[in-house]
Design a protein around this motif. Structure first.
Motif, PDB file in Angstrom:
ATOM      1  N   GLY A 361      -7.893  10.316 -16.319  1.00 46.56           N
ATOM      2  CA  GLY A 361      -7.401   8.946 -16.194  1.00 46.56           C
ATOM      3  C   GLY A 361      -6.689   8.618 -14.901  1.00 46.56           C
ATOM      4  O   GLY A 361      -6.137   7.512 -14.758  1.00 46.56           O
ATOM      5  N   GLU A 363      -7.868   8.002 -11.913  1.00 47.32           N
ATOM      6  CA  GLU A 363      -8.491   6.931 -11.124  1.00 47.32           C
ATOM      7  C   GLU A 363      -7.991   5.569 -11.589  1.00 47.32           C
ATOM      8  O   GLU A 363      -7.590   4.727 -10.771  1.00 47.32           O
ATOM      9  CB  GLU A 363     -10.014   7.010 -11.240  1.00 47.32           C
ATOM     10  CG  GLU A 363     -10.720   5.921 -10.462  1.00 47.32           C
ATOM     11  CD  GLU A 363     -12.231   6.121 -10.393  1.00 47.32           C
ATOM     12  OE1 GLU A 363     -12.937   5.139 -10.119  1.00 47.32           O
ATOM     13  OE2 GLU A 363     -12.697   7.276 -10.596  1.00 47.32           O
ATOM     14  N   GLN A 364      -7.972   5.339 -12.897  1.00 50.53           N
ATOM     15  CA  GLN A 364      -7.541   4.054 -13.422  1.00 50.53           C
ATOM     16  C   GLN A 364      -6.051   3.814 -13.146  1.00 50.53           C
ATOM     17  O   GLN A 364      -5.641   2.700 -12.791  1.00 50.53           O
ATOM     18  CB  GLN A 364      -7.815   3.992 -14.932  1.00 50.53           C
ATOM     19  CG  GLN A 364      -9.291   3.914 -15.312  1.00 50.53           C
ATOM     20  CD  GLN A 364     -10.039   5.224 -15.089  1.00 50.53           C
ATOM     21  OE1 GLN A 364      -9.442   6.307 -15.126  1.00 50.53           O
ATOM     22  NE2 GLN A 364     -11.344   5.120 -14.847  1.00 50.53           N
ATOM     23  N   ARG A 365      -5.249   4.882 -13.284  1.00 50.31           N
ATOM     24  CA  ARG A 365      -3.804   4.728 -13.040  1.00 50.31           C
ATOM     25  C   ARG A 365      -3.522   4.391 -11.577  1.00 50.31           C
ATOM     26  O   ARG A 365      -2.688   3.540 -11.270  1.00 50.31           O
ATOM     27  CB  ARG A 365      -3.059   6.010 -13.428  1.00 50.31           C
ATOM     28  CG  ARG A 365      -2.945   6.241 -14.920  1.00 50.31           C
ATOM     29  CD  ARG A 365      -1.823   7.216 -15.241  1.00 50.31           C
ATOM     30  NE  ARG A 365      -1.992   8.517 -14.607  1.00 50.31           N
ATOM     31  CZ  ARG A 365      -2.702   9.519 -15.130  1.00 50.31           C
ATOM     32  NH1 ARG A 365      -3.318   9.351 -16.295  1.00 50.31           N
ATOM     33  NH2 ARG A 365      -2.798  10.672 -14.514  1.00 50.31           N
ATOM     34  N   ALA A 368      -4.521   0.799 -10.793  1.00 48.59           N
ATOM     35  CA  ALA A 368      -3.585  -0.135 -11.418  1.00 48.59           C
ATOM     36  C   ALA A 368      -2.248  -0.163 -10.661  1.00 48.59           C
ATOM     37  O   ALA A 368      -1.672  -1.242 -10.437  1.00 48.59           O
ATOM     38  CB  ALA A 368      -3.357   0.255 -12.881  1.00 48.59           C
TER      39      ALA A 368
END
Length: 458
Positions: A361, A363-365, A368
């Motif tokens: 996770g 990449e998403q963090r 964001a």
């Protein structure tokens, strides 16, 4: 005095052991030998280190390990039998050592993995010393602890401690041929700690610097270092000389000849390195030196690697925002991610990193956080990038080096994703899509090396 390191392919079988012994016998100055664990004997073979990693993983998973232990013992037994060595005691000690480490570190995965992996080099050094004694040489096994290789206590990522060099110097007073296992040392607390993978080169370099050797010889399975990967370009040019800085840049960028940390000790000590072929020791090899003549060959080599991605960020008036770059890199640091390059413009910035770091996770963090904390106009990650590095200390004094590269890539119909040149002017980096990397390397090789040959002939 020479320190000679023999890689995995050089000590993979009894036939290779005999070649190593002949090389040692042929030069009385080769007094300290560093060996890797047995490597591949043929294309589909498996390295001892990989079997040992399987063993450690089986122990961690609570699985039965007898079959894997037997596979390790069998490999050494085959070498010993073909060499006609009285090896019953050696093989028993090998088996007992593996079982002791499995039991001792069963509940400590990082210690277990280091201890088990290190046994590949350790027992191969013992076997090599036994063989050299059997053929009449005055030889002895010297453990890294006895030699004085003291390292930081970072499992899998050992760094040499300064006090090691003074201890290593005393090896000069020992008689005969000394055989030292590569790849690991001991922490001040007495723990076995391995260098990063490929770390036998690091051991060889450390030992050479410690004993103040005249030459550090690194024996492998090729006659010399090539200016480009021979699996990409057929029969590429062999290098007779290359500098430490050039080799470091190429190693970091994908050259498999040397681990990229391995040259630091000999570089600092000013010890020349000669890369030679165990299977053809008469070949002159490649010398790695402090300085070379750059007039005829400004470019030393071309390296490439895949598996990169780029975080691309756009924000109007980015250049006016104090601390933008620091805040961006702080986000990466918080996620435990290192980066390779960070080319930028006045309103945009890219950060190149290895894609395998974006797991669980992350990449998403990261996306964001960049959006929320830096209030950017746009941010996205581009995957599937390859980096190509053109390296040569002569570039700073040669006109048109960058133009030659971009022209060659344009003629090969290859789109450049990015270009970056370090302030040292030792290297130029080109980013391309992974599917274009082979054609790109071939185009650059033709521009820098084949056209140079034609020009010289004319």
């Amino acid at each position: 005095m020479k320190v000679a390191k023999f890689g995995g392919s050089s000590v993979a079988s009894a036939t290779q052991f005999r070649k190593v012994a002949h090389i040692i016998n042929s030069d009385v100055e080769r007094r300290i030998i560093v060996v890797s664990a047995p490597g591949k004997r043929f294309k589909d073979d498996i390295k001892i280190t990989d079997i040992l990693i399987q063993l450690a993983q089986a122990v961690m998973a609570g699985k039965t390990c007898d079959e894997i232990v037997q596979a390790v013992v069998k490999r050494y037994a085959e070498i010993a039998k073909e060499l006609e060595l009285p090896a019953d005691e050696f093989l028993a000690e090998l088996k007992n050592d593996l079982h002791w480490k499995m039991n001792e570190y069963r509940d400590n995965p990082s210690r277990l993995l280091d201890a088990i992996k290190a046994s590949g080099e350790d027992h191969n050094a013992r076997l090599m010393a036994l063989y050299l004694q059997e053929i009449g040489l005055e030889a002895s096994y010297v453990s890294p602890r006895e030699a004085g290789i003291v390292v930081t206590d970072e499992p899998g990522n050992a760094q040499i401690l300064p006090e090691s060099y003074e201890k290593l110097y005393h090896l000069r007073n020992r008689r005969g041929v000394l055989v030292i296992p590569g790849f690991f040392g001991y922490s001040p607390e007495g723990n076995i700690v391995t260098f990063p993978r490929g770390g036998s080169d690091i051991t060889g370099s450390i030992v050479a610097a410690g004993v103040k050797a005249d030459v550090y010889e690194n024996f492998t399975d090729v006659d010399s270092i090539y200016c480009v990967n021979p699996s990409i370009v057929e029969n590429p040019r062999q290098l007779r000389e290359i500098t430490y800085r050039e080799m470091r840049e190429l190693s970091y960028s994908g050259f498999s000849v040397f681990h990229d940390e391995a040259l630091e000790p000999v570089y600092k000590a000013g010890i020349p390195v000669c890369v030679k072929n165990t299977n053809n020791p008469a070949a002159p090899g490649t010398w790695i030196v402090a300085k070379r003549n750059h007039l005829d060959e400004p470019i030393a080599g071309i390296a490439s690697d895949t598996g990169f991605c780029s975080i691309n960020i756009s924000k109007y008036l980015m250049n006016r925002e104090i601390g933008f770059g620091r805040k961006l890199l702080q986000i990466l640091e918080d996620e435990g991610i290192s980066y390779e390059h960070a080319p930028s413009g006045i309103d945009n910035m890219s950060v190149i990193l290895r894609a395998n770091q974006l797991k669980e996770g992350k990449e998403q963090r990261i996306l964001a956080r960049i959006q929320a904390e830096l209030k950017v106009d746009e941010v996205h990650i581009e995957h599937g990038l390859a980096l190509i590095m053109v390296v040569g200390e002569g570039m700073e004094r040669a006109v048109g080096m960058a133009a030659k590269a971009t022209t060659a890539l344009a003629q090969a119909n290859i789109n450049l994703e990015m270009i970056n040149q370090g302030s040292s002017e030792v290297s130029m980096m080109f980013g391309v899509k992974e599917e274009a990397v082979v054609d790109a390397v071939r185009a650059l090789y033709q521009a820098y090396f084949q056209e140079a040959v034609v020009g010289n002939e004319v």
